[in-house]
Design a protein around this motif. Structure first.
Motif, mmCIF file in Angstrom:
data_model
loop_
_atom_site.group_PDB
_atom_site.id
_atom_site.type_symbol
_atom_site.label_atom_id
_atom_site.label_comp_id
_atom_site.label_asym_id
_atom_site.label_seq_id
_atom_site.Cartn_x
_atom_site.Cartn_y
_atom_site.Cartn_z
ATOM 1 N N ARG A 9 -8.022 -10.022 -0.742
ATOM 2 C CA ARG A 9 -6.818 -9.442 -1.460
ATOM 3 C C ARG A 9 -7.117 -8.411 -2.422
ATOM 4 O O ARG A 9 -8.092 -8.023 -3.027
ATOM 5 C CB ARG A 9 -6.374 -10.731 -2.358
ATOM 6 C CG ARG A 9 -5.734 -12.147 -1.620
ATOM 7 C CD ARG A 9 -5.198 -12.840 -2.357
ATOM 8 N NE ARG A 9 -4.386 -13.970 -1.577
ATOM 9 C CZ ARG A 9 -4.970 -15.036 -0.923
ATOM 10 N NH1 ARG A 9 -6.437 -15.078 -1.010
ATOM 11 N NH2 ARG A 9 -4.517 -15.984 -0.299
ATOM 12 N N VAL A 10 -5.837 -7.622 -2.643
ATOM 13 C CA VAL A 10 -5.974 -6.487 -3.586
ATOM 14 C C VAL A 10 -4.756 -6.618 -4.455
ATOM 15 O O VAL A 10 -3.764 -7.179 -4.150
ATOM 16 C CB VAL A 10 -5.844 -5.075 -2.803
ATOM 17 C CG1 VAL A 10 -7.150 -4.992 -1.902
ATOM 18 C CG2 VAL A 10 -4.795 -5.043 -1.794
ATOM 19 N N VAL A 11 -4.745 -5.917 -5.579
ATOM 20 C CA VAL A 11 -3.735 -5.944 -6.488
ATOM 21 C C VAL A 11 -3.509 -4.555 -6.503
ATOM 22 O O VAL A 11 -4.108 -3.516 -6.742
ATOM 23 C CB VAL A 11 -4.199 -6.327 -8.071
ATOM 24 C CG1 VAL A 11 -3.042 -6.159 -8.898
ATOM 25 C CG2 VAL A 11 -4.730 -7.767 -8.024
ATOM 26 N N ILE A 12 -2.039 -4.398 -6.615
ATOM 27 C CA ILE A 12 -1.372 -2.768 -6.302
ATOM 28 C C ILE A 12 -0.319 -2.806 -7.407
ATOM 29 O O ILE A 12 0.355 -3.682 -7.779
ATOM 30 C CB ILE A 12 -1.024 -2.475 -5.012
ATOM 31 C CG1 ILE A 12 0.110 -3.556 -4.645
ATOM 32 C CG2 ILE A 12 -2.180 -2.465 -3.842
ATOM 33 C CD1 ILE A 12 1.021 -3.072 -3.455
ATOM 34 N N GLN A 36 7.003 2.194 -0.874
ATOM 35 C CA GLN A 36 6.031 1.450 -0.079
ATOM 36 C C GLN A 36 4.656 2.114 -0.052
ATOM 37 O O GLN A 36 3.663 1.639 0.356
ATOM 38 C CB GLN A 36 6.498 1.665 1.371
ATOM 39 C CG GLN A 36 7.640 0.798 1.873
ATOM 40 C CD GLN A 36 7.867 1.018 3.426
ATOM 41 O OE1 GLN A 36 8.714 1.876 3.756
ATOM 42 N NE2 GLN A 36 7.291 0.322 4.175
ATOM 43 N N VAL A 37 4.417 3.011 -1.231
ATOM 44 C CA VAL A 37 3.316 3.897 -1.630
ATOM 45 C C VAL A 37 2.965 3.085 -2.884
ATOM 46 O O VAL A 37 3.792 2.932 -3.775
ATOM 47 C CB VAL A 37 3.429 5.364 -1.725
ATOM 48 C CG1 VAL A 37 2.058 5.813 -2.112
ATOM 49 C CG2 VAL A 37 3.852 5.709 -0.080
ATOM 50 N N ALA A 38 1.907 2.757 -2.836
ATOM 51 C CA ALA A 38 1.024 2.088 -3.995
ATOM 52 C C ALA A 38 -0.416 2.593 -4.407
ATOM 53 O O ALA A 38 -1.052 3.122 -3.563
ATOM 54 C CB ALA A 38 0.864 0.545 -3.926
ATOM 55 N N GLU A 39 -0.790 2.152 -5.752
ATOM 56 C CA GLU A 39 -2.095 2.581 -6.018
ATOM 57 C C GLU A 39 -2.767 1.241 -6.159
ATOM 58 O O GLU A 39 -2.296 0.231 -6.908
ATOM 59 C CB GLU A 39 -2.204 3.336 -7.275
ATOM 60 C CG GLU A 39 -3.618 3.575 -7.533
ATOM 61 C CD GLU A 39 -3.617 4.609 -8.779
ATOM 62 O OE1 GLU A 39 -4.737 4.851 -9.236
ATOM 63 O OE2 GLU A 39 -2.589 5.233 -9.275
ATOM 64 N N ILE A 40 -3.962 1.119 -5.628
ATOM 65 C CA ILE A 40 -4.782 -0.098 -5.867
ATOM 66 C C ILE A 40 -5.533 -0.064 -7.183
ATOM 67 O O ILE A 40 -6.047 0.855 -7.650
ATOM 68 C CB ILE A 40 -6.088 -0.186 -4.632
ATOM 69 C CG1 ILE A 40 -5.332 -0.298 -3.355
ATOM 70 C CG2 ILE A 40 -6.957 -1.480 -5.012
ATOM 71 C CD1 ILE A 40 -6.334 -0.320 -2.244
ATOM 72 N N VAL A 41 -5.137 -1.241 -8.051
ATOM 73 C CA VAL A 41 -5.982 -1.356 -9.274
ATOM 74 C C VAL A 41 -6.981 -2.387 -9.182
ATOM 75 O O VAL A 41 -7.779 -2.401 -10.336
ATOM 76 C CB VAL A 41 -4.637 -1.612 -10.215
ATOM 77 C CG1 VAL A 41 -3.605 -0.469 -10.540
ATOM 78 C CG2 VAL A 41 -4.103 -3.044 -10.128
ATOM 79 N N VAL A 60 -10.481 0.363 -5.426
ATOM 80 C CA VAL A 60 -9.744 0.901 -6.739
ATOM 81 C C VAL A 60 -9.433 2.298 -6.694
ATOM 82 O O VAL A 60 -10.231 3.237 -6.578
ATOM 83 C CB VAL A 60 -10.480 0.335 -7.955
ATOM 84 C CG1 VAL A 60 -9.584 0.803 -9.217
ATOM 85 C CG2 VAL A 60 -10.523 -0.977 -8.022
ATOM 86 N N GLY A 61 -8.135 2.689 -6.827
ATOM 87 C CA GLY A 61 -7.855 4.071 -7.052
ATOM 88 C C GLY A 61 -7.262 4.574 -5.758
ATOM 89 O O GLY A 61 -6.634 5.711 -5.589
ATOM 90 N N ASP A 62 -7.548 3.993 -4.521
ATOM 91 C CA ASP A 62 -6.829 4.563 -3.357
ATOM 92 C C ASP A 62 -5.283 4.424 -3.309
ATOM 93 O O ASP A 62 -4.779 3.469 -3.914
ATOM 94 C CB ASP A 62 -7.241 3.803 -2.124
ATOM 95 C CG ASP A 62 -8.671 3.794 -1.667
ATOM 96 O OD1 ASP A 62 -9.378 5.088 -2.061
ATOM 97 O OD2 ASP A 62 -9.269 3.345 -0.913
#
Length: 96
Positions: A9-12, A36-41, A60-62
């Motif tokens: 899982r990722v948090v965005i 629909q564009v997000a940053e991975i935190v 993170v940061g992508d």
């Protein structure tokens, strides 16, 4: 508080939707599409999920492009985040 996702899982955090079109027209709040564009935190470690070895391909940061209605929205310390599986990420967004 800090969120640490498990497995694949990722948090965005969603990036803001465009307020103007390429032609310069300012959009009203109801006319904007869901971004629909997000940053991975935060990103989980990967590992074995449902019997398959999952390697995390994002970090993170992508900046990523996600499915329109993917994930679960959560609020933490007044900020809104979405938690989703790596498989719900469609692509990485780059400047080039």
């Amino acid at each position: 508080m800090k969120i640490k996702p498990l497995a694949d899982r990722v948090v965005i955090k969603m990036l803001e939707a465009e307020e103007t079109t390429k032609g310069g027209i300012i959009l009203a709040g109801s006319a904007k599409e869901k971004p629909q564009v997000a940053e991975i935190v935060a990103a989980g470690p990967g590992g074995v999920v449902d019997g398959k070895d999952i390697v995390m391909e994002v970090k993170v940061g992508d900046k990523v492009l996600i499915s329109k209605y993917a994930g679960t929205e959560v609020k933490l310390d007044g900020n809104e985040y979405t938690i989703l599986r790596q498989s719900d990420i469609l692509a990485r967004v780059t400047d080039k």
